[in-house]
Design a protein around this motif. Structure first.
Motif, PDB file in Angstrom:
ATOM      1  N   ARG A  34       0.805  -1.218   0.000  1.00  0.00           N
ATOM      2  CA  ARG A  34       0.000   0.000   0.000  1.00  0.00           C
ATOM      3  C   ARG A  34       0.845   1.280   0.000  1.00  0.00           C
ATOM      4  O   ARG A  34       0.303   2.377   0.121  1.00  0.00           O
ATOM      5  CB  ARG A  34      -0.909  -0.004   1.220  1.00  0.00           C
ATOM      6  CG  ARG A  34      -1.974  -1.059   1.141  1.00  0.00           C
ATOM      7  CD  ARG A  34      -2.776  -1.156   2.427  1.00  0.00           C
ATOM      8  NE  ARG A  34      -3.846  -2.122   2.324  1.00  0.00           N
ATOM      9  CZ  ARG A  34      -3.712  -3.429   2.443  1.00  0.00           C
ATOM     10  NH1 ARG A  34      -2.525  -3.944   2.649  1.00  0.00           N
ATOM     11  NH2 ARG A  34      -4.747  -4.233   2.335  1.00  0.00           N
ATOM     12  N   PRO A  36       3.148   4.517  -1.016  1.00  0.00           N
ATOM     13  CA  PRO A  36       3.158   5.468  -2.133  1.00  0.00           C
ATOM     14  C   PRO A  36       4.274   5.171  -3.136  1.00  0.00           C
ATOM     15  O   PRO A  36       4.124   5.450  -4.318  1.00  0.00           O
ATOM     16  CB  PRO A  36       3.398   6.824  -1.460  1.00  0.00           C
ATOM     17  CG  PRO A  36       3.143   6.632  -0.017  1.00  0.00           C
ATOM     18  CD  PRO A  36       3.291   5.172   0.277  1.00  0.00           C
ATOM     19  N   ARG A  39       2.830   2.609  -5.382  1.00  0.00           N
ATOM     20  CA  ARG A  39       1.708   3.210  -6.119  1.00  0.00           C
ATOM     21  C   ARG A  39       2.219   4.149  -7.210  1.00  0.00           C
ATOM     22  O   ARG A  39       1.736   4.136  -8.343  1.00  0.00           O
ATOM     23  CB  ARG A  39       0.798   3.957  -5.139  1.00  0.00           C
ATOM     24  CG  ARG A  39      -0.452   4.499  -5.798  1.00  0.00           C
ATOM     25  CD  ARG A  39      -1.377   5.207  -4.822  1.00  0.00           C
ATOM     26  NE  ARG A  39      -0.696   6.310  -4.143  1.00  0.00           N
ATOM     27  CZ  ARG A  39      -0.513   6.363  -2.825  1.00  0.00           C
ATOM     28  NH1 ARG A  39      -0.948   5.401  -2.042  1.00  0.00           N
ATOM     29  NH2 ARG A  39       0.097   7.389  -2.282  1.00  0.00           N
ATOM     30  N   ASP A  40       3.207   4.982  -6.879  1.00  0.00           N
ATOM     31  CA  ASP A  40       3.727   5.959  -7.838  1.00  0.00           C
ATOM     32  C   ASP A  40       4.556   5.317  -8.954  1.00  0.00           C
ATOM     33  O   ASP A  40       4.788   5.936  -9.981  1.00  0.00           O
ATOM     34  CB  ASP A  40       4.571   7.016  -7.123  1.00  0.00           C
ATOM     35  CG  ASP A  40       3.738   7.897  -6.196  1.00  0.00           C
ATOM     36  OD1 ASP A  40       2.486   7.907  -6.335  1.00  0.00           O
ATOM     37  OD2 ASP A  40       4.330   8.547  -5.321  1.00  0.00           O
ATOM     38  N   TYR A  42       3.679   2.760 -10.724  1.00  0.00           N
ATOM     39  CA  TYR A  42       2.816   2.115 -11.728  1.00  0.00           C
ATOM     40  C   TYR A  42       3.042   2.727 -13.107  1.00  0.00           C
ATOM     41  O   TYR A  42       2.873   3.931 -13.291  1.00  0.00           O
ATOM     42  CB  TYR A  42       1.348   2.245 -11.307  1.00  0.00           C
ATOM     43  CG  TYR A  42       0.396   1.545 -12.235  1.00  0.00           C
ATOM     44  CD1 TYR A  42       0.302   0.169 -12.238  1.00  0.00           C
ATOM     45  CD2 TYR A  42      -0.386   2.267 -13.126  1.00  0.00           C
ATOM     46  CE1 TYR A  42      -0.569  -0.481 -13.095  1.00  0.00           C
ATOM     47  CE2 TYR A  42      -1.263   1.626 -13.986  1.00  0.00           C
ATOM     48  CZ  TYR A  42      -1.346   0.249 -13.970  1.00  0.00           C
ATOM     49  OH  TYR A  42      -2.200  -0.389 -14.820  1.00  0.00           O
ATOM     50  N   ARG A  47      -5.408   2.624 -14.011  1.00  0.00           N
ATOM     51  CA  ARG A  47      -5.354   1.367 -13.255  1.00  0.00           C
ATOM     52  C   ARG A  47      -6.621   0.568 -13.540  1.00  0.00           C
ATOM     53  O   ARG A  47      -7.567   0.560 -12.740  1.00  0.00           O
ATOM     54  CB  ARG A  47      -5.213   1.659 -11.773  1.00  0.00           C
ATOM     55  CG  ARG A  47      -3.836   2.136 -11.407  1.00  0.00           C
ATOM     56  CD  ARG A  47      -3.770   2.579  -9.964  1.00  0.00           C
ATOM     57  NE  ARG A  47      -2.422   2.746  -9.512  1.00  0.00           N
ATOM     58  CZ  ARG A  47      -1.657   3.777  -9.782  1.00  0.00           C
ATOM     59  NH1 ARG A  47      -2.110   4.763 -10.519  1.00  0.00           N
ATOM     60  NH2 ARG A  47      -0.424   3.852  -9.323  1.00  0.00           N
ATOM     61  N   TYR A  52      -3.350  -3.733 -15.192  1.00  0.00           N
ATOM     62  CA  TYR A  52      -3.432  -3.508 -13.749  1.00  0.00           C
ATOM     63  C   TYR A  52      -3.519  -4.826 -12.986  1.00  0.00           C
ATOM     64  O   TYR A  52      -2.897  -4.980 -11.928  1.00  0.00           O
ATOM     65  CB  TYR A  52      -4.630  -2.619 -13.406  1.00  0.00           C
ATOM     66  CG  TYR A  52      -4.682  -2.248 -11.950  1.00  0.00           C
ATOM     67  CD1 TYR A  52      -3.642  -1.533 -11.363  1.00  0.00           C
ATOM     68  CD2 TYR A  52      -5.759  -2.609 -11.158  1.00  0.00           C
ATOM     69  CE1 TYR A  52      -3.676  -1.185 -10.019  1.00  0.00           C
ATOM     70  CE2 TYR A  52      -5.801  -2.265  -9.814  1.00  0.00           C
ATOM     71  CZ  TYR A  52      -4.759  -1.554  -9.253  1.00  0.00           C
ATOM     72  OH  TYR A  52      -4.797  -1.222  -7.927  1.00  0.00           O
ATOM     73  N   CYS A  56      -0.814  -5.976 -10.097  1.00  0.00           N
ATOM     74  CA  CYS A  56      -1.183  -6.434  -8.746  1.00  0.00           C
ATOM     75  C   CYS A  56      -0.699  -7.859  -8.498  1.00  0.00           C
ATOM     76  O   CYS A  56      -0.200  -8.182  -7.406  1.00  0.00           O
ATOM     77  CB  CYS A  56      -2.694  -6.348  -8.553  1.00  0.00           C
ATOM     78  SG  CYS A  56      -3.302  -4.650  -8.550  1.00  0.00           S
TER      79      CYS A  56
END
Length: 91
Positions: A34, A36, A39-40, A42, A47, A52, A56
């Protein structure tokens, strides 16, 4: 190459992001998942859809989240079970 265009792109990016998290002292797989940083990282735009899902999936694969236990995991499980069981009788 694994035969998956999206996974071949995701694999090194996920590995670098996970490594960056660990260098920052984040070691819990759920917290890393989870973060950042991940996440950043990607790379595929929105998404959604197949890219996506592969992203994951690659995160879960590299963090060993949701993997099935194998016989190789059995000694660890048994040692933890014995330790917990022995602790119950002290008191």
């Amino acid at each position: 190459m694994t035969g998956s265009y999206w996974r071949d792109i995701a694999r090194p990016i996920v590995a670098q992001a996970i490594d960056a998290c660990r260098r920052m002292g984040i070691t819990d797989p759920d917290t890393i998942r989870r973060s950042p940083v991940l996440r950043d990282a990607y790379p595929f735009g929105p998404r959604q859809y197949h890219p996506y899902r592969i992203w994951c999936s690659e995160i879960r694969r590299q963090l060993n989240i949701g993997r099935k236990l194998t016989e190789a995991d059995l000694p660890l499980f048994l040692s933890l079970r014995k330790k917990n069981h022995d602790g119950e009788h002290q008191g």
